[in-house]
Design an enzyme around this catalytic site. Structure first.
Site, PDB file in Angstrom:
ATOM      1  N   ASP A   1      36.458 -47.251  -4.491  1.00 27.18           N
ATOM      2  CA  ASP A   1      36.076 -48.216  -5.225  1.00 27.18           C
ATOM      3  C   ASP A   1      34.847 -47.640  -5.336  1.00 27.18           C
ATOM      4  O   ASP A   1      34.022 -46.576  -5.008  1.00 27.18           O
ATOM      5  CB  ASP A   1      35.677 -49.609  -4.392  1.00 27.18           C
ATOM      6  CG  ASP A   1      35.557 -51.111  -5.017  1.00 27.18           C
ATOM      7  OD1 ASP A   1      36.139 -51.068  -6.027  1.00 27.18           O
ATOM      8  OD2 ASP A   1      33.682 -51.358  -5.573  1.00 27.18           O
TER       9      ASP A   1
ATOM     10  N   CYS B   1      40.960 -49.348  -7.944  1.00 24.81           N
ATOM     11  CA  CYS B   1      40.252 -50.082  -8.424  1.00 24.81           C
ATOM     12  C   CYS B   1      40.176 -51.275  -6.724  1.00 24.81           C
ATOM     13  O   CYS B   1      40.467 -52.422  -7.267  1.00 24.81           O
ATOM     14  CB  CYS B   1      39.805 -51.018  -9.128  1.00 24.81           C
ATOM     15  SG  CYS B   1      40.194 -49.675 -10.781  1.00 24.81           S
TER      16      CYS B   1
ATOM     17  N   GLY C   1      40.186 -55.006  -1.201  1.00 28.53           N
ATOM     18  CA  GLY C   1      41.202 -54.637  -0.554  1.00 28.53           C
ATOM     19  C   GLY C   1      42.671 -55.501  -0.348  1.00 28.53           C
ATOM     20  O   GLY C   1      43.231 -55.549   0.542  1.00 28.53           O
TER      21      GLY C   1
ATOM     22  N   ASP D   1      44.527 -51.871 -10.457  1.00 27.24           N
ATOM     23  CA  ASP D   1      44.144 -53.701 -10.585  1.00 27.24           C
ATOM     24  C   ASP D   1      42.511 -53.361 -11.305  1.00 27.24           C
ATOM     25  O   ASP D   1      41.790 -53.502 -10.662  1.00 27.24           O
ATOM     26  CB  ASP D   1      43.784 -53.940  -9.225  1.00 27.24           C
ATOM     27  CG  ASP D   1      44.530 -55.581  -9.607  1.00 27.24           C
ATOM     28  OD1 ASP D   1      44.581 -56.376 -10.412  1.00 27.24           O
ATOM     29  OD2 ASP D   1      43.783 -55.418  -8.723  1.00 27.24           O
TER      30      ASP D   1
ATOM     31  N   CYS E   1      44.047 -60.150 -13.907  1.00 27.01           N
ATOM     32  CA  CYS E   1      43.635 -61.667 -13.077  1.00 27.01           C
ATOM     33  C   CYS E   1      43.592 -62.116 -14.592  1.00 27.01           C
ATOM     34  O   CYS E   1      42.690 -63.154 -14.475  1.00 27.01           O
ATOM     35  CB  CYS E   1      42.756 -61.560 -12.016  1.00 27.01           C
ATOM     36  SG  CYS E   1      40.657 -61.267 -11.703  1.00 27.01           S
TER      37      CYS E   1
END
Length: 444
Positions: free
Chosen positions: A284, A261, A265, A331, A384
């Site tokens: 992606d 994912c 970048g 991620d 995150c």
């Protein structure tokens, strides 16, 4: 743009309106404006402080403003002008009240009509005359914390369940601090020491990160995105916590790596930086994001190491054989709740249901990519966010489905402490972004 329109307060109103009305990301909108306009450092700093300050304190500012506007319907930009002015009056001690009023009235006059000017003038004078309400009048504890620290009730409730009252308050307090300007050095092009030296010579204050090796914290001196170091791909703007993800992968340099994912970048570039003879394939689902990865690879000098592919990671079978990769990084798409300091608007855009929906997507991605990790290879999962729904519960569910994987301890170069093998960084731990990192080894 003429000098009148280069007023940082007017720019702040326009950025805040875009965020509120169009869902723009504050950091991207702000960077775009800063690149487009040659502002003095003083004006650029004021613009940055106002934009982040209003968004970080939005629920509190709305609580203060409501008694003076009493639900009156107004244009979005007028509402943002009042919130921005109220923020300056209450939080920016070095800005005189009369200067705040004069600038607000000037903007109201230029962007609106005489009625707008009178309305804005009346509201701000009333605020100065009467003062604002104290949050102590809010009886419910969770609601009081929500308004005081401008974090929606559902997030406060989830954090209290996860980490308790004291840690929740500590997290909430930390969110109102200005985000650090962190950068990661592209060590394939330049050393950390050389970057620090060059930035210091340009008037920046620089110190080594206490979180991630290869990262620097930059204070004073302006925005690194405007320097030649950034333009030449020698540094990338990347939070310390985000830089830990690839660091924790423990790459040797010769691996076949998949970044499942990848956009925009940042971690793909970091993987490439760590590789010598290996390659990284970046996936992606969006064409424009694949283009962005390609542009970053070219700028950073990694076009030979990085392969880009527009593909949903859950449909890898059409392109790859099982066990094709030594390491895979997921991620994952997430609620972004760990970014509340850097992207303060994210807290107002998400709901608990969004987090629950993302949990299903995250488990689905891990489930699909698992087959493409070789035996004795590694699967790294990161988000995150700081919500267990998208972190530990995802890993628990995945391991129940995939007995061929086992969880291993996350290790970082600066030996940050972890709990239950995973690494969870809360926004108050190091004043960096909130992040979650887990490593899984395929044992059969």
């Amino acid at each position: 743009m003429n000098e009148e329109n280069k007023n940082p307060r007017l720019m702040a109103v326009e950025i805040l309106t875009k965020v509120a009305k169009n869902g723009a990301y504050s950091n991207l909108a702000l960077n775009q404006v800063l690149k487009k306009n040659q502002l003095s450092r003083v004006d650029a700093n004021l613009l940055t402080i106002i934009v982040y300050g209003v968004l970080q304190n939005l629920l509190l500012l709305e609580f203060w403003l409501e008694p003076f506007v009493k639900g009156k319907k107004m244009d979005d930009w007028v509402n943002q002008l009042l919130l921005m002015s109220l923020y300056q009056l209450k939080f920016l001690d070095k800005v005189p009240d009369h200067a705040v009023l004069n600038e607000a009235i000037k903007i109201a006059k230029n962007k609106g009509h005489d009625g707008t000017r009178k309305f804005v003038t009346g509201v701000l004078h009333a605020i100065l005359r009467k003062g604002v309400l104290e949050t102590a009048i809010i009886e419910d504890e969770t609601e009081r914390l929500s308004i005081s620290y401008s974090v929606p009730v559902w997030i406060v409730e989830e954090l209290k369940k996860q980490v308790g009252y004291d840690k929740t308050v500590s997290i909430l307090v930390s969110l109102n601090k200005a985000p650090k300007q962190a950068l990661r050095v592209n060590e394939s092009k330049i050393s950390v020491e050389e970057v620090a030296s060059e930035l210091i010579s340009q008037g920046f204050k620089v110190e080594n990160s206490q979180v991630a090796a290869g990262s620097l914290i930059v204070e004073k001196g302006g925005h690194v995105s405007l320097t030649s170091l950034f333009a030449e791909g020698k540094v990338m703007l990347q939070d310390e916590s985000a830089s830990l993800v690839v660091e924790a992968m423990g790459l040797n340099g010769d691996e076949r790596v998949l970044d499942a994912c990848a956009a925009p970048g940042g971690k793909t570039m970091q993987i490439a930086d760590y590789l010598r003879t290996g390659t990284v394939t970046a996936l992606d689902i969006h064409k424009h994001k694949i283009k962005l990865i390609k542009e970053n690879a070219l700028k950073c000098g990694f076009e030979e190491k990085i392969k880009q592919l527009q593909l949903d990671a859950r449909k890898m079978g059409a392109y790859f054989e099982p066990k094709s990769f030594n390491q895979i990084l997921v991620d994952a798409p997430c609620s972004g709740i760990g970014l509340m300091r850097r992207k303060p608007e994210v807290r107002y855009e998400k709901s608990l249901q969004d987090s629950l929906n993302l949990h299903k997507v995250q488990v689905g991605i891990l489930d699909k990519v698992a087959d493409y990790v070789e035996v004795n290879g590694y699967l790294t999962y990161s988000t995150c966010t700081i919500l267990d729904t998208e972190n530990t519960r995802v890993i628990t569910e995945f391991l129940e489905m995939h007995h061929e994987f086992e969880q291993i301890e996350v290790k970082t170069k600066l030996k940050l402490p972890n709990i239950s093998k995973s690494l969870t960084i809360y926004p108050d731990d190091y004043e960096s972004d909130g992040f979650f990192i887990t490593r899984l080894k395929r044992v059969r």
